[in-house]
Design a protein around this motif. Structure first.
Motif, PDB file in Angstrom:
ATOM      1  N   ALA A  40       5.959   5.496  -5.384  1.00  0.00           N
ATOM      2  CA  ALA A  40       4.863   6.616  -5.122  1.00  0.00           C
ATOM      3  C   ALA A  40       3.535   5.735  -5.388  1.00  0.00           C
ATOM      4  CB  ALA A  40       4.936   7.804  -6.117  1.00  0.00           C
ATOM      5  N   LEU A  41       3.232   5.045  -6.245  1.00  0.00           N
ATOM      6  CA  LEU A  41       2.189   4.300  -6.609  1.00  0.00           C
ATOM      7  C   LEU A  41       1.813   3.137  -5.691  1.00  0.00           C
ATOM      8  CD1 LEU A  41       2.293   3.654 -10.558  1.00  0.00           C
ATOM      9  CD2 LEU A  41       0.504   4.746  -9.403  1.00  0.00           C
ATOM     10  N   PHE A  42       2.832   2.564  -4.935  1.00  0.00           N
ATOM     11  CA  PHE A  42       2.850   1.436  -4.175  1.00  0.00           C
ATOM     12  C   PHE A  42       2.250   2.148  -2.688  1.00  0.00           C
ATOM     13  CE2 PHE A  42       4.610  -1.022  -0.672  1.00  0.00           C
ATOM     14  CZ  PHE A  42       3.907  -1.974  -0.656  1.00  0.00           C
ATOM     15  N   ILE A  43       3.100   3.112  -2.319  1.00  0.00           N
ATOM     16  CA  ILE A  43       2.836   3.761  -0.765  1.00  0.00           C
ATOM     17  C   ILE A  43       1.299   4.559  -1.211  1.00  0.00           C
ATOM     18  CG2 ILE A  43       3.595   5.488   0.437  1.00  0.00           C
ATOM     19  CD1 ILE A  43       6.330   5.218  -0.420  1.00  0.00           C
ATOM     20  N   GLY A  44       0.910   5.019  -2.182  1.00  0.00           N
ATOM     21  CA  GLY A  44      -0.210   5.516  -2.477  1.00  0.00           C
ATOM     22  C   GLY A  44      -1.480   4.485  -2.249  1.00  0.00           C
ATOM     23  N   ALA A  45      -1.171   3.414  -2.828  1.00  0.00           N
ATOM     24  CA  ALA A  45      -1.970   2.385  -2.747  1.00  0.00           C
ATOM     25  C   ALA A  45      -2.208   1.867  -1.209  1.00  0.00           C
ATOM     26  CB  ALA A  45      -1.715   1.037  -3.606  1.00  0.00           C
ATOM     27  N   LEU A  46      -1.030   1.623  -0.721  1.00  0.00           N
ATOM     28  CA  LEU A  46      -0.979   1.272   0.798  1.00  0.00           C
ATOM     29  C   LEU A  46      -1.722   2.089   1.564  1.00  0.00           C
ATOM     30  CD1 LEU A  46       0.240  -1.016   2.488  1.00  0.00           C
ATOM     31  CD2 LEU A  46       2.192   0.352   2.853  1.00  0.00           C
ATOM     32  N   VAL A  47      -1.702   3.417   1.640  1.00  0.00           N
ATOM     33  CA  VAL A  47      -2.340   4.431   2.379  1.00  0.00           C
ATOM     34  C   VAL A  47      -3.915   4.345   1.784  1.00  0.00           C
ATOM     35  CG1 VAL A  47      -2.502   6.844   2.811  1.00  0.00           C
ATOM     36  CG2 VAL A  47      -0.145   5.867   2.472  1.00  0.00           C
ATOM     37  N   GLY A  48      -3.952   4.252   0.934  1.00  0.00           N
ATOM     38  CA  GLY A  48      -5.459   4.161   0.519  1.00  0.00           C
ATOM     39  C   GLY A  48      -6.309   2.723   0.789  1.00  0.00           C
ATOM     40  N   GLY A  49      -5.443   1.925   0.680  1.00  0.00           N
ATOM     41  CA  GLY A  49      -6.170   0.530   1.298  1.00  0.00           C
ATOM     42  C   GLY A  49      -6.149   0.622   2.966  1.00  0.00           C
ATOM     43  N   LEU A  50      -5.112   1.096   3.442  1.00  0.00           N
ATOM     44  CA  LEU A  50      -5.436   1.048   4.701  1.00  0.00           C
ATOM     45  C   LEU A  50      -6.470   1.949   5.307  1.00  0.00           C
ATOM     46  CD1 LEU A  50      -1.465   0.852   5.975  1.00  0.00           C
ATOM     47  CD2 LEU A  50      -3.300  -0.737   6.037  1.00  0.00           C
ATOM     48  N   PHE A  51      -6.542   3.162   4.853  1.00  0.00           N
ATOM     49  CA  PHE A  51      -7.475   4.104   5.031  1.00  0.00           C
ATOM     50  C   PHE A  51      -8.838   3.756   4.647  1.00  0.00           C
ATOM     51  CE2 PHE A  51      -9.439   8.471   4.970  1.00  0.00           C
ATOM     52  CZ  PHE A  51      -9.242   8.883   6.196  1.00  0.00           C
ATOM     53  N   GLY A  52      -8.904   2.824   3.502  1.00  0.00           N
ATOM     54  CA  GLY A  52     -10.381   2.354   3.029  1.00  0.00           C
ATOM     55  C   GLY A  52     -10.864   1.209   4.015  1.00  0.00           C
ATOM     56  N   GLY A  53      -9.982   0.784   4.923  1.00  0.00           N
ATOM     57  CA  GLY A  53     -10.478  -0.355   5.622  1.00  0.00           C
ATOM     58  C   GLY A  53     -10.419  -1.757   5.279  1.00  0.00           C
ATOM     59  N   LEU A  54      -9.291  -1.992   4.313  1.00  0.00           N
ATOM     60  CA  LEU A  54      -9.005  -3.232   3.868  1.00  0.00           C
ATOM     61  C   LEU A  54      -7.935  -3.851   4.539  1.00  0.00           C
ATOM     62  CD1 LEU A  54      -8.298  -2.275  -0.315  1.00  0.00           C
ATOM     63  CD2 LEU A  54     -10.291  -3.342   1.233  1.00  0.00           C
ATOM     64  N   GLY A  55      -7.157  -3.039   5.452  1.00  0.00           N
ATOM     65  CA  GLY A  55      -6.195  -3.925   6.245  1.00  0.00           C
ATOM     66  C   GLY A  55      -4.971  -3.794   5.228  1.00  0.00           C
TER      67      GLY A  55
END
Length: 451
Positions: A25-40
């Motif tokens: 859950a932490l990994f998926i949440g981080a992935l979603v947040g990073g992609l949504f935040g423009g980190l790619g």
């Protein structure tokens, strides 16, 4: 557009509540947040990997403390304690002993609360005492029909309230070094501020939550099955006086090393060194036989390593949140929306603190993030220095209880779920969230208004 930090935390919490493992859950949440935040994708993975290293030393410390706890357990000391309590309760024939059982129940709750409090200051081992003390007592809890959700609330109360109110041990780090230190760095003088006075009302909110859990929510008996567990498998074996004595010496030495190192303000990890000292005493004295040492240490490290791995993942999650740069816009948005309305602004700042800490899993990590932004905001809104300290301290502590990735919830679960009858989310996270975050939110708002 939704803030990436808010989205990442929301995804993590929803997945955890849906019984997806908290690491995933932490990994998926981080992935979603990073992609949504423009980190790619690449940027998110790099940020996540860089954050993992931040929790490596802590995870190693917890793993070694787990090995030390299992070494103590192998000495028979916890079984001796549990056995004496069982005999007093009279598990073989409980008729006519309701009064004694009632007394023992409250004695146990008071003792566990005292150990939780002392683990933050007098004997600063944090959550390492839980897998050492709780598993051998599960049979007693079962006989007394104590709701383990109540035990989780009692333990978490001691772990969180102590450091957020008493400036001793871990509390000295949280209140003096991190809270007042970061407020001072943000441009506000902390001279003459009594940090205990600032945190007294929020701490009273935590006390209210504990009393609610004890006397209302979980006062009714709850039935559990008696399940054989590894930590109690030696209870029927003959207990060696020599091994018990060595265990007591090792415990005292481990605690003394940590207290000494913290008083010297050394940068070395006192938890790690203390655990090594304790393990060395067991090995040198032969209390843990060389041929059995590998099994004992491996079992103990496995017991605590899961917590360490979750906290490593939480560090990666926190790194991605920080890298997106969306924490400051989230706080600034709150400031703009509630400009001029002190009551609404105080509530909004506390809620943002709750969201950030729920995601990061560490109030110690939240304070440096929010203090830089909250200090000028509080000053602009006309909050007093004491109220400012209270708002920021409460905003940091909010979410520690009730976060799936917090050691304040992972610790209780590690001890209460060794027989598979205590769910981390439903029996620890949700109960501690409801009984502590909500009263703390209300008490923090009251403190902001009257201080």
């Amino acid at each position: 557009m939704m803030n990436s930090v808010l989205l990442a935390v929301l995804v993590m919490l929803v997945l955890s509540a849906a019984r997806v493992h908290v690491v995933l859950a932490l990994f998926i949440g981080a992935l979603v947040g990073g992609l949504f935040g423009g980190l790619g994708f690449d940027g998110t993975m790099v940020a996540y990997q860089e954050g993992l290293s931040g929790g490596a030393m802590l995870a190693l410390s917890y793993a070694l403390l787990g090995a030390f706890a299992m070494a103590v357990s192998s000495s028979g000391l916890p079984q001796l304690l549990a056995g004496s309590i069982i005999n007093r309760v009279g598990v073989q024939s409980a008729q006519g002993k309701n009064g004694l059982e009632f007394a023992v129940k409250w004695f146990l709750l008071a003792g566990i609360l005292a150990m939780s409090v002392m683990s933050q200051n007098l004997i600063p081992v944090h959550i390492a005492f839980i897998p050492l003390v709780i598993p051998p007592l599960l049979a007693v809890f079962n006989r007394l029909h104590i709701d383990r959700r109540l035990l989780a609330c009692v333990i978490t109360f001691g772990l969180v309230t102590t450091y957020m109110f008493l400036p001793v041990g871990f509390g000295a780090i949280f209140l003096n070094d991190i809270l007042l230190g970061n407020i001072k760095l943000a441009g506000m003088s902390t001279n003459g501020i009594n940090v205990m006075q600032a945190m007294m009302i929020p701490a009273a909110g935590m006390v209210f939550g504990l009393l609610l859990a004890i006397f209302f929510s979980y006062r009714k008996p709850r039935i559990y099955r008696d399940v054989d567990i590894d930590s109690a498998s030696q209870a029927s074996q003959e207990i060696s006086t020599f091994k018990v004595l060595v265990a007591l010496i090792a415990i005292v030495a481990t605690f003394a090393v940590q207290v000494l190192m913290q008083s010297m303000e050394t940068e070395a990890n006192s938890l790690l060194v203390g655990a090594l000292v304790g393990l060395t005493i067991f090995m040198v004295t032969g209390a843990v036989e060389w041929r059995k040492a590998d099994d004992v240490f491996t079992s103990g490290m496995r017991m605590m390593a899961l917590i360490g791995f979750i906290m490593i993942s939480a560090q990666g999650f926190a790194s991605v949140i920080s890298e997106t740069g969306d924490v400051e816009p989230l706080v600034s948005f709150v400031a703009d929306v509630f400009a001029g309305n002190r009551a609404a602004a105080a509530l909004a700042m506390l809620v943002v603190g709750l969201i950030v800490t729920m995601g990061i899993g560490s109030s110690f990590s939240t304070l440096p993030i929010i203090a830089t932004i909250y200090v000028p905001l509080c000053l602009a809104l006309g909050f007093s220095p004491l109220a400012t300290v209270s708002i920021i301290g409460t905003a940091g502590a909010l979410g520690d209880a009730g976060s799936p990735a917090s050691d304040s919830t992972l610790g209780p679960t590690s001890g209460l779920n060794v027989d598979g009858q205590h769910d981390h989310i439903r029996d620890t996270v949700i109960p501690t969230f409801l009984h502590y975050n909500l009263p703390l939110l209300g008490a923090g708002w009251v403190a902001a208004m009257i201080l």
